[in-house]
Write a protein that holds these residues in place. Sequence first.
Motif, mmCIF file in Angstrom:
data_model
loop_
_atom_site.group_PDB
_atom_site.id
_atom_site.type_symbol
_atom_site.label_atom_id
_atom_site.label_comp_id
_atom_site.label_asym_id
_atom_site.label_seq_id
_atom_site.Cartn_x
_atom_site.Cartn_y
_atom_site.Cartn_z
ATOM 1 N N SER A 1 0.737 -1.484 0.159
ATOM 2 C CA SER A 1 -0.219 0.117 0.010
ATOM 3 C C SER A 1 1.171 1.155 0.173
ATOM 4 C CB SER A 1 -1.229 0.069 1.832
ATOM 5 O OG SER A 1 -2.033 -0.682 1.089
ATOM 6 N N LEU A 2 2.121 1.229 0.581
ATOM 7 C CA LEU A 2 3.178 2.278 0.738
ATOM 8 C C LEU A 2 3.612 2.525 -0.593
ATOM 9 C CD1 LEU A 2 3.917 1.731 4.565
ATOM 10 C CD2 LEU A 2 2.930 3.621 3.752
ATOM 11 N N LEU A 3 4.173 1.641 -0.977
ATOM 12 C CA LEU A 3 4.826 1.429 -2.269
ATOM 13 C C LEU A 3 4.120 1.868 -3.617
ATOM 14 C CD1 LEU A 3 7.481 1.039 -3.459
ATOM 15 C CD2 LEU A 3 6.830 -1.118 -4.274
ATOM 16 N N LYS A 4 2.821 1.547 -3.684
ATOM 17 C CA LYS A 4 2.061 2.282 -4.760
ATOM 18 C C LYS A 4 1.977 2.863 -4.628
ATOM 19 C CE LYS A 4 -2.354 1.821 -3.232
ATOM 20 N NZ LYS A 4 -3.621 0.325 -3.064
ATOM 21 N N VAL A 5 1.764 3.715 -3.299
ATOM 22 C CA VAL A 5 2.054 5.780 -3.737
ATOM 23 C C VAL A 5 3.270 5.664 -4.063
ATOM 24 C CG1 VAL A 5 1.373 7.304 -1.844
ATOM 25 C CG2 VAL A 5 0.183 5.076 -1.977
ATOM 26 N N LEU A 6 4.593 5.855 -3.347
ATOM 27 C CA LEU A 6 5.619 5.805 -3.914
ATOM 28 C C LEU A 6 6.542 5.801 -4.114
ATOM 29 C CD1 LEU A 6 7.133 5.239 0.351
ATOM 30 C CD2 LEU A 6 6.394 7.014 -0.676
ATOM 31 N N LEU A 7 5.829 4.924 -5.421
ATOM 32 C CA LEU A 7 6.885 4.547 -7.288
ATOM 33 C C LEU A 7 6.026 5.936 -7.894
ATOM 34 C CD1 LEU A 7 5.601 0.459 -7.482
ATOM 35 C CD2 LEU A 7 7.853 1.565 -7.572
ATOM 36 N N PRO A 8 7.295 6.123 -8.725
ATOM 37 C CA PRO A 8 7.025 7.241 -9.674
ATOM 38 C C PRO A 8 5.592 6.454 -10.521
ATOM 39 C CG PRO A 8 9.077 6.932 -9.948
ATOM 40 C CD PRO A 8 8.367 5.476 -8.661
ATOM 41 N N GLU A 9 5.122 7.175 -10.991
ATOM 42 C CA GLU A 9 3.745 7.388 -12.334
ATOM 43 C C GLU A 9 4.661 5.766 -13.438
ATOM 44 O OE1 GLU A 9 1.037 8.753 -12.284
ATOM 45 O OE2 GLU A 9 1.602 9.162 -10.603
ATOM 46 N N LYS A 10 3.637 5.249 -13.709
ATOM 47 C CA LYS A 10 3.379 4.138 -14.498
ATOM 48 C C LYS A 10 4.531 3.251 -14.305
ATOM 49 C CE LYS A 10 1.139 6.461 -18.435
ATOM 50 N NZ LYS A 10 0.687 7.149 -19.338
ATOM 51 N N GLY A 11 4.657 3.382 -13.083
ATOM 52 C CA GLY A 11 6.638 2.436 -12.484
ATOM 53 C C GLY A 11 6.350 1.115 -11.726
ATOM 54 N N GLU A 12 6.613 0.245 -12.367
ATOM 55 C CA GLU A 12 6.840 -0.551 -10.653
ATOM 56 C C GLU A 12 7.807 -0.712 -9.698
ATOM 57 O OE1 GLU A 12 8.857 -4.736 -13.712
ATOM 58 O OE2 GLU A 12 7.736 -4.037 -14.294
ATOM 59 N N GLY A 13 7.555 -1.941 -9.259
ATOM 60 C CA GLY A 13 8.622 -2.452 -8.291
ATOM 61 C C GLY A 13 7.777 -3.499 -7.066
ATOM 62 N N GLY A 14 8.914 -3.483 -6.570
ATOM 63 C CA GLY A 14 8.780 -4.942 -4.985
ATOM 64 C C GLY A 14 8.576 -4.890 -4.378
ATOM 65 N N VAL A 15 8.060 -5.614 -2.964
ATOM 66 C CA VAL A 15 8.230 -5.839 -1.883
ATOM 67 C C VAL A 15 9.518 -7.904 -1.882
ATOM 68 C CG1 VAL A 15 7.449 -6.052 0.131
ATOM 69 C CG2 VAL A 15 6.719 -4.353 -1.253
ATOM 70 N N SER A 16 10.521 -7.412 -1.031
ATOM 71 C CA SER A 16 10.893 -8.877 -0.855
ATOM 72 C C SER A 16 10.408 -9.245 0.103
ATOM 73 C CB SER A 16 12.187 -8.804 -0.911
ATOM 74 O OG SER A 16 13.145 -7.858 0.745
ATOM 75 N N THR A 17 10.879 -10.461 0.314
ATOM 76 C CA THR A 17 9.919 -11.347 1.564
ATOM 77 C C THR A 17 10.259 -12.391 1.865
ATOM 78 O OG1 THR A 17 7.850 -12.246 2.652
ATOM 79 C CG2 THR A 17 8.059 -12.984 0.923
ATOM 80 N N PRO A 18 10.441 -12.995 3.200
ATOM 81 C CA PRO A 18 11.496 -14.113 3.507
ATOM 82 C C PRO A 18 10.576 -15.937 2.382
ATOM 83 C CG PRO A 18 10.347 -13.310 5.750
ATOM 84 C CD PRO A 18 10.278 -12.345 3.939
ATOM 85 N N PRO A 19 11.585 -16.746 2.224
ATOM 86 C CA PRO A 19 11.357 -17.772 2.200
ATOM 87 C C PRO A 19 10.294 -18.765 2.958
ATOM 88 C CG PRO A 19 13.713 -18.233 2.762
ATOM 89 C CD PRO A 19 12.863 -16.874 3.316
ATOM 90 N N LEU A 20 8.878 -17.847 2.792
ATOM 91 C CA LEU A 20 7.720 -18.328 3.441
ATOM 92 C C LEU A 20 7.882 -18.174 4.613
ATOM 93 C CD1 LEU A 20 6.685 -21.351 1.136
ATOM 94 C CD2 LEU A 20 5.858 -19.323 0.933
ATOM 95 N N SER A 21 9.146 -19.584 5.173
ATOM 96 C CA SER A 21 9.201 -19.908 6.865
ATOM 97 C C SER A 21 10.667 -20.526 6.717
ATOM 98 C CB SER A 21 8.563 -20.753 7.877
ATOM 99 O OG SER A 21 8.075 -20.899 8.929
ATOM 100 N N TYR A 22 11.215 -20.360 7.890
ATOM 101 C CA TYR A 22 12.633 -21.518 8.561
ATOM 102 C C TYR A 22 12.087 -22.703 8.391
ATOM 103 C CZ TYR A 22 17.082 -21.576 11.011
ATOM 104 O OH TYR A 22 17.980 -22.134 11.799
ATOM 105 N N SER A 23 13.128 -23.783 7.714
ATOM 106 C CA SER A 23 12.688 -25.068 7.983
ATOM 107 C C SER A 23 13.132 -26.005 9.075
ATOM 108 C CB SER A 23 13.552 -25.957 6.900
ATOM 109 O OG SER A 23 14.697 -25.895 7.747
ATOM 110 N N PHE A 24 14.031 -25.373 10.321
ATOM 111 C CA PHE A 24 14.105 -25.690 11.275
ATOM 112 C C PHE A 24 12.473 -25.322 12.641
ATOM 113 C CE2 PHE A 24 17.908 -26.022 9.866
ATOM 114 C CZ PHE A 24 18.293 -27.497 9.870
#
Length: 405
Positions: free
Chosen positions: A117-140
């Motif tokens: 929600s923040l990124l869509k406001v902060l991105l330049p017009e007609k821009g694209e961008g991403g949010v990085s995230t963990p690999p779902l969880s920790y295997s242990f």
Amino acid sequence: MKTQFGHITYCTNIHPGESWAHHFVELKTHLPILKKELSPKEPMGIGLRLSNEASLALAKENNLIEFQNWLEEESFYVIAINGFPYGGFHEEAVKEDVYRPDWVTKERFEYTNRLFSLLKVLLPEKGEGGVSTPPLSYSFFDTEEKERFLRKANCTEQIIQTLINLIRIQREEGKTLHLDIEPEPDGLLGTFSDWMRWYEWDLIPKALPVLIQEFGFDPKTAEENIKQHIRLCLDVCHLAVTYETNSFLFSELKRLGIKVGRIQVSSALKLKFQEPIQEYIHALKPFDEKKYLHQVVSCTKEGETKSYRDLGDALAAGASFGEEWRIHFHVPIFLETYGKFFSTQEELKMVLSEHKKNRITQILEIETYTWNVLPESLQMPIGKSILRELLWLKTFLESNLNELI
């Protein structure tokens, strides 16, 4: 900064500040100085790291407007957000808590979607961008395979709900946002191979009927939307540790048509044990610090690999002559050697060379966050460190440019 190779930036997780007020002070302190050196006349992109606490504060209208005004005045723009560490990234001991809360939880889902929600406001017009995230969880987090299977399934359901939100944003506002899932040693998706199997065998089959029902897509359009909004966060350090920075990586991405949301430009620590082995063990001990996990993958002369949860576990197990270790320790990208040790800069150069030929992403984000836990002899002022890394990356990308035109 925007170049013909994409947006070159660095992740602000190097700067402290769990609160927005604290982190904003850090940004205002360091970013204008770097921009003056690197991009004095053109806008410069930011790879923003926001804790959950900071995201809640920035979502308040007065804070968001203040930040937008500062970006415009200083000629910055936000191109990506690091949503891996939820909070406490600069605590005294982080270790496996960096994965908490994981994608099973409501907290992770709400935090990540708030970042979008923040990124869509902060991105330049007609821009694209991403949010990085963990690999779902920790295997242990689980001891039984059936528990891991159930956790992965529940995580996948929440990823699909996030995907639905991203499709709605694109349809309503015309901005392409993508979730960049980052494989990391010992994550639930601990390797690139794990990531690809999950994407092909779990995510796509489960997401297709949901998107068809939700949006009325035909199967082909539904799959295109999955691949548009769920992408790989290619952290070169992580894939070098697991010995996966090779041609298979790129051939698999091409085979399935999966996009790279960003390249996290990073190097791991690498060494090959020679006699006397104890000298190497002794020299490694300063890297065995208590803040972050430093997973190790060892490889014998015969090619057999073994994984350790942390550097301390590997040191306790010892090593043999000729054995190679790759250690999840984000060392500066501009150095190839560290005394007796090496970095995986060779693997990084291979990935960057592939990018120079095929432009596999629009975002190149340097992610060296361990400056303050490096052995003292390798530390240098943060500003100079970041500048040197950005200049190294820019210089490498621009080298032999005529051969590519």
